[in-house]
Design an enzyme around this catalytic site. Structure first.
Site, PDB file in Angstrom:
ATOM      1  N   HIS A 161      51.429  89.756 -39.354  1.00 12.61           N
ATOM      2  CA  HIS A 161      52.611  89.174 -38.722  1.00 12.61           C
ATOM      3  C   HIS A 161      52.250  87.828 -38.121  1.00 12.61           C
ATOM      4  O   HIS A 161      51.231  87.691 -37.458  1.00 12.61           O
ATOM      5  CB  HIS A 161      53.146  90.098 -37.619  1.00 12.61           C
ATOM      6  CG  HIS A 161      54.382  89.554 -36.970  1.00 12.61           C
ATOM      7  ND1 HIS A 161      55.645  89.743 -37.510  1.00 12.61           N
ATOM      8  CD2 HIS A 161      54.558  88.796 -35.859  1.00 12.61           C
ATOM      9  CE1 HIS A 161      56.531  89.128 -36.748  1.00 12.61           C
ATOM     10  NE2 HIS A 161      55.897  88.542 -35.739  1.00 12.61           N
TER      11      HIS A 161
ATOM     12  N   ASP B 265      65.866  96.122 -31.015  1.00 12.79           N
ATOM     13  CA  ASP B 265      65.152  94.849 -30.901  1.00 12.79           C
ATOM     14  C   ASP B 265      66.009  93.711 -31.463  1.00 12.79           C
ATOM     15  O   ASP B 265      66.109  92.647 -30.857  1.00 12.79           O
ATOM     16  CB  ASP B 265      63.804  94.900 -31.635  1.00 12.79           C
ATOM     17  CG  ASP B 265      63.196  93.515 -31.708  1.00 12.79           C
ATOM     18  OD1 ASP B 265      62.904  92.961 -30.637  1.00 12.79           O
ATOM     19  OD2 ASP B 265      63.087  92.956 -32.814  1.00 12.79           O
TER      20      ASP B 265
ATOM     21  N   ARG C 237      68.529  87.418 -26.248  1.00 14.91           N
ATOM     22  CA  ARG C 237      67.450  86.591 -25.686  1.00 14.91           C
ATOM     23  C   ARG C 237      67.522  85.167 -26.221  1.00 14.91           C
ATOM     24  O   ARG C 237      67.282  84.195 -25.505  1.00 14.91           O
ATOM     25  CB  ARG C 237      66.086  87.216 -26.027  1.00 14.91           C
ATOM     26  CG  ARG C 237      65.799  88.495 -25.235  1.00 14.91           C
ATOM     27  CD  ARG C 237      64.620  89.245 -25.811  1.00 14.91           C
ATOM     28  NE  ARG C 237      63.435  88.423 -25.886  1.00 14.91           N
ATOM     29  CZ  ARG C 237      62.495  88.533 -26.826  1.00 14.91           C
ATOM     30  NH1 ARG C 237      62.602  89.447 -27.772  1.00 14.91           N
ATOM     31  NH2 ARG C 237      61.454  87.749 -26.825  1.00 14.91           N
TER      32      ARG C 237
ATOM     33  N   SER D  50      58.774  93.414 -29.023  1.00 21.19           N
ATOM     34  CA  SER D  50      59.653  93.100 -30.157  1.00 21.19           C
ATOM     35  C   SER D  50      58.846  93.124 -31.467  1.00 21.19           C
ATOM     36  O   SER D  50      59.212  93.785 -32.438  1.00 21.19           O
ATOM     37  CB  SER D  50      60.271  91.715 -29.917  1.00 21.19           C
ATOM     38  OG  SER D  50      60.821  91.191 -31.083  1.00 21.19           O
TER      39      SER D  50
ATOM     40  N   LYS E 276      58.589  96.514 -34.439  1.00 18.55           N
ATOM     41  CA  LYS E 276      58.971  96.369 -35.858  1.00 18.55           C
ATOM     42  C   LYS E 276      57.806  96.746 -36.768  1.00 18.55           C
ATOM     43  O   LYS E 276      57.988  97.399 -37.793  1.00 18.55           O
ATOM     44  CB  LYS E 276      59.424  94.930 -36.134  1.00 18.55           C
ATOM     45  CG  LYS E 276      60.843  94.675 -35.621  1.00 18.55           C
ATOM     46  CD  LYS E 276      61.287  93.256 -35.842  1.00 18.55           C
ATOM     47  CE  LYS E 276      60.535  92.294 -34.987  1.00 18.55           C
ATOM     48  NZ  LYS E 276      61.202  91.138 -34.482  1.00 18.55           N
TER      49      LYS E 276
HETATM   50  N1  URA Z   1      59.243  87.095 -33.017  1.00 17.42           N
HETATM   51  C1  URA Z   1      59.756  88.337 -32.831  1.00 17.42           C
HETATM   52  O1  URA Z   1      59.832  89.146 -33.747  1.00 17.42           O
HETATM   53  N2  URA Z   1      60.191  88.668 -31.599  1.00 17.42           N
HETATM   54  C2  URA Z   1      60.121  87.841 -30.552  1.00 17.42           C
HETATM   55  O2  URA Z   1      60.509  88.228 -29.466  1.00 17.42           O
HETATM   56  C3  URA Z   1      59.586  86.541 -30.753  1.00 17.42           C
HETATM   57  C4  URA Z   1      59.151  86.190 -32.006  1.00 17.42           C
END
Ligand code: URA
Length: 442
Positions: free
Chosen positions: A82, A161, A168, A183, A187
């Site tokens: 990621h 999320d 946000r 967050s 995932k």
């Molecule tokens: N990427 C994400 O998946 N979540 C965040 O809060 C910030 C960047």
């Protein structure tokens, strides 16, 4: 329990219990807690922070809001990577085929462009026909058959999320470290990852501007991974200047294809080898980083990584002719080469400004649902630390609308700054964050 009491408790700097976090996220998921209350709570978290325990409970509550993908029995170990988002970041397009070519199957769900940062899915969609909507069964079947899948998120993974992120994004609360960590990790964990390399970007073109902040985020994510029983490594990487030279969807695919052929920009290739090397360690395919990088370089140079990417495109309905002949990828109608107005050492190529210029040309989205122009973007000609002569080519603007060209030229020119004295190249990585437990395994 009332939502307002949970907000007030966090506003006043107290630690929330697991029950309070579950109540809040559960209620928000079911629509019983309103967007304005969730936004106020996010702001309270931004100012007051969260303990690691609260962040772990929040991660679990976000996972519980949706489905989970279980890849045990499908692959020996489910590896994932990621990136926290950057400019010119096409790393997945190269790393995933490398890992698969080293016989480590890798299925991945990626996202679309966010703000000034690009999204892997948009890049892939510049290959006509490429499907990003595989069903869970198709995902599993393809992973078993060819050892790699790269698609969008079709399962309902951590939906709370997604909903919280949208709030946000418009309430100035993206930057809260516990919210970013939960967050991202919710995932990844919901997608069934057992071993994860996190590429935490820091600098002018990243969400995190300071190394200390990036390290704090990385440590938190590594700890969450450890508590969840996963192997996680985080690399703090530079995002002051774009990665590689190309910024824009088809332009980045072209650069990724060059890299998959063992060519491509040195910084980008090195970046990919490092990420792939760590993935190979976590998957048990390499014992140490040098071995992981060596294996990765071998599959780039012997063509097997390129062949894996070709298989991926074919399996997901994309036109492999575009892979074999990248000149057939979408191409802009206007390509302008801009010369350097000065001579000197390049001191800065402001990544965020380059990302925003590409976005204004149409490579990204102003708002969700906007169409993306796959052909447009910026191609830089230099990296920070290079000597540039006056009149030498500095960058190219690829545009489909003449009226958008001038603004982009000005903005990209202003993003370059020069120095008369020698400037060192920027580091590629600043730090590796590993849990002590993981370190012992090495
Ligand atoms: N990427 C994400 O998946 N979540 C965040 O809060 C910030 C960047």
């Amino acid at each position: 329990m009332r939502a307002v009491d949970v907000i007030v408790k966090k506003r006043d700097g107290q630690e929330l219990s697991k029950e309070e976090i579950d109540f809040f996220i559960g209620g928000f998921t079911r629509g019983e807690i309103s967007d304005y209350q969730a936004s106020a709570w996010a702001m309270a978290v931004l100012f007051q922070g969260m303990t690691p325990r609260e962040t772990m409970d929040l991660t679990n509550a976000l996972i519980e809001s949706g489905e989970r993908l279980d890849l045990t029995g499908v692959v020996p170990i489910a590896v994932d990577k990621h990136s926290t988002g950057g400019v010119g970041d096409k790393t997945t397009l190269v790393v995933q085929p490398i890992v698969a070519a080293c016989n480590i199957p890798m299925g991945k769900m990626s996202g679309k462009a966010l703000a000034f940062t690009g999204g892997t899915l948009d890049k892939l969609q510049s290959i006509s026909g490429y499907r990003i909507d595989l069903s869970t069964q198709e995902f599993i079947d393809q992973l078993k058959k060819i050892g790699l899948v790269l698609t969008g998120q079709t399962l309902n993974l951590a939906p709370a999320d997604g909903a919280l992120y949208s709030l946000r994004d418009v309430t100035g609360t993206v930057k809260a470290v516990p919210l970013i960590a939960s967050s991202i990790m919710s995932k990844k964990l919901a997608a069934g990852a057992q071993a994860i390399v996190l590429d935490v970007k820091v600098g002018l073109g990243a969400f995190m501007q300071e190394i200390l902040e990036a390290v704090e985020l990385a440590k938190l994510m590594v700890d969450i991974g450890y508590i969840a029983g996963k192997r996680v490594v985080a690399l703090i990487s530079d995002m002051n200047q774009p990665l590689g030279y190309a910024v824009g969807n088809a332009l980045e695919v072209k650069e990724a294809l060059e890299t998959l052929k063992g060519e491509g920009p040195v910084d980008f290739k090195e970046h990919c080898l490092e990420i792939a090397g760590h993935l190979l360690i976590l998957a048990g395919r390499a014992k140490e980083l040098e071995e992981g990088k060596k294996l990765s370089l071998e599959v780039l140079e012997n063509g097997t990584a390129f062949e894996k990417f070709r298989q991926l495109v074919q399996a997901q309905g994309g036109d492999v002719n575009l892979v074999d002949d990248p000149s057939k990828l979408p191409m802009a109608s206007i390509i302008e080469t801009i010369s350097s107005p000065l001579k000197g050492y390049l001191k800065e190529i402001h990544a965020r400004e380059i990302g925003l210029s590409a976005m204004e040309l149409g490579a990204g989205r102003e708002k969700k649902g906007d169409a993306v122009d796959y052909a447009v973007g910026i191609v830089l000609k230099h990296k920070v630390g290079d000597w540039v002569d006056e009149g030498e080519a500095l960058f190219e603007v690829h545009a489909n609308h003449r009226d958008r060209c001038g603004g982009a030229v000005e903005r990209v020119l202003a993003a370059h700054s020069f120095s008369k004295s020698k400037i060192s190249p920027l580091p590629r990585f600043y730090q590796t964050v590993i849990h002590a437990h993981e370190e012992k395994k090495r």
